[in-house]
Every structure is written in structure tokens, then in C-alpha cells.
Design a protein around this motif. Structure first.
Motif, short mmCIF file in Angstrom:
data_model
loop_
_atom_site.label_atom_id
_atom_site.label_comp_id
_atom_site.label_asym_id
_atom_site.label_seq_id
_atom_site.Cartn_x
_atom_site.Cartn_y
_atom_site.Cartn_z
N MET A 158 -10.91 11.72 14.16
CA MET A 158 -10.27 10.43 14.12
C MET A 158 -8.79 10.63 13.86
O MET A 158 -8.39 11.38 12.98
N SER A 159 -7.98 9.96 14.62
CA SER A 159 -6.54 10.15 14.48
C SER A 159 -5.98 9.33 13.33
O SER A 159 -6.56 8.34 12.90
N TYR A 160 -4.85 9.75 12.86
CA TYR A 160 -4.18 9.08 11.74
C TYR A 160 -3.50 7.82 12.24
O TYR A 160 -2.86 7.80 13.29
N VAL A 161 -3.63 6.74 11.47
CA VAL A 161 -2.98 5.48 11.80
C VAL A 161 -1.99 5.17 10.69
O VAL A 161 -2.33 5.21 9.50
N ASN A 162 -0.76 4.88 11.07
CA ASN A 162 0.26 4.53 10.08
C ASN A 162 -0.15 3.25 9.35
O ASN A 162 -0.70 2.33 9.96
N PRO A 163 0.12 3.17 8.05
CA PRO A 163 -0.25 1.96 7.30
C PRO A 163 0.40 0.69 7.88
O PRO A 163 -0.24 -0.37 7.92
N GLU A 179 1.13 0.09 10.99
CA GLU A 179 0.40 -0.25 12.22
C GLU A 179 -0.97 -0.85 11.89
O GLU A 179 -1.41 -1.81 12.53
N LEU A 180 -1.61 -0.31 10.86
CA LEU A 180 -2.90 -0.84 10.42
C LEU A 180 -2.76 -2.28 9.93
O LEU A 180 -3.56 -3.14 10.29
#
Length: 77
Positions: free
Chosen positions: A1-6, A8-9
Motif C-alpha cells: 500500500m502506498s503512502y498517502v500524505n495527510p 491529501e487524505l
């Protein structure tokens, strides 16, 4: 699972909340009934798996209160 910037979340969460806020009443009621049906099925399967009336005499039974069903926590019950 790729990292999502806070950031962007949070933006995606706000967009999802806005979409749900503007959803029609009909769609909301349909989704509520479907969620209730899934919850009812999960509860029915949980009771079916854990409720065994013939296990009341077992030493591993967690409830001997005279109810028709007892929940057993061990695998031998």
C-alpha cells in the motif's frame, strides 16, 4: 500500500463527506437498510457460531445463568 500524505487524505475525507451530505434522501435510506441488513447477517452468523445449547454442561462454558444459549470461549466446547 502506498503512502498517502495527510493533507491529501484530509482533502479526500472532506470530499467524501460533502458527497454524502448532498446525497438524496432515497439513496440515504437505501444505504441505511443495506448497512442494517449486513449488520443483521453478521449478528446472525455470530450467534449461530457461538450459541450451542447442547454445550451448557461443558466445563468450558462461560455462562450458566439458565439461558437457552451459552457462549463458549474454548475450542473444546
Amino acid at each position: 500500500m502506498s503512502y498517502v500524505n495527510p493533507a491529501e487524505l484530509v482533502a479526500k475525507m472532506v470530499d467524501a463527506g460533502a458527497a454524502k451530505a448532498f446525497m438524496s434522501t432515497r439513496d440515504t435510506i437505501i444505504r441505511a437498510f443495506m448497512a442494517g441488513a449486513i449488520l443483521a447477517l453478521a449478528a446472525a452468523f455470530a450467534v449461530t457460531v457461538t450459541c450451542r445449547p447442547d454445550s451448557r454442561s461443558s466445563a468450558h462454558c462461560s455462562s450458566r445463568s439458565g439461558s437457552a444459549c451459552c457462549i463458549c470461549w474454548g475450542s473444546t466446547c
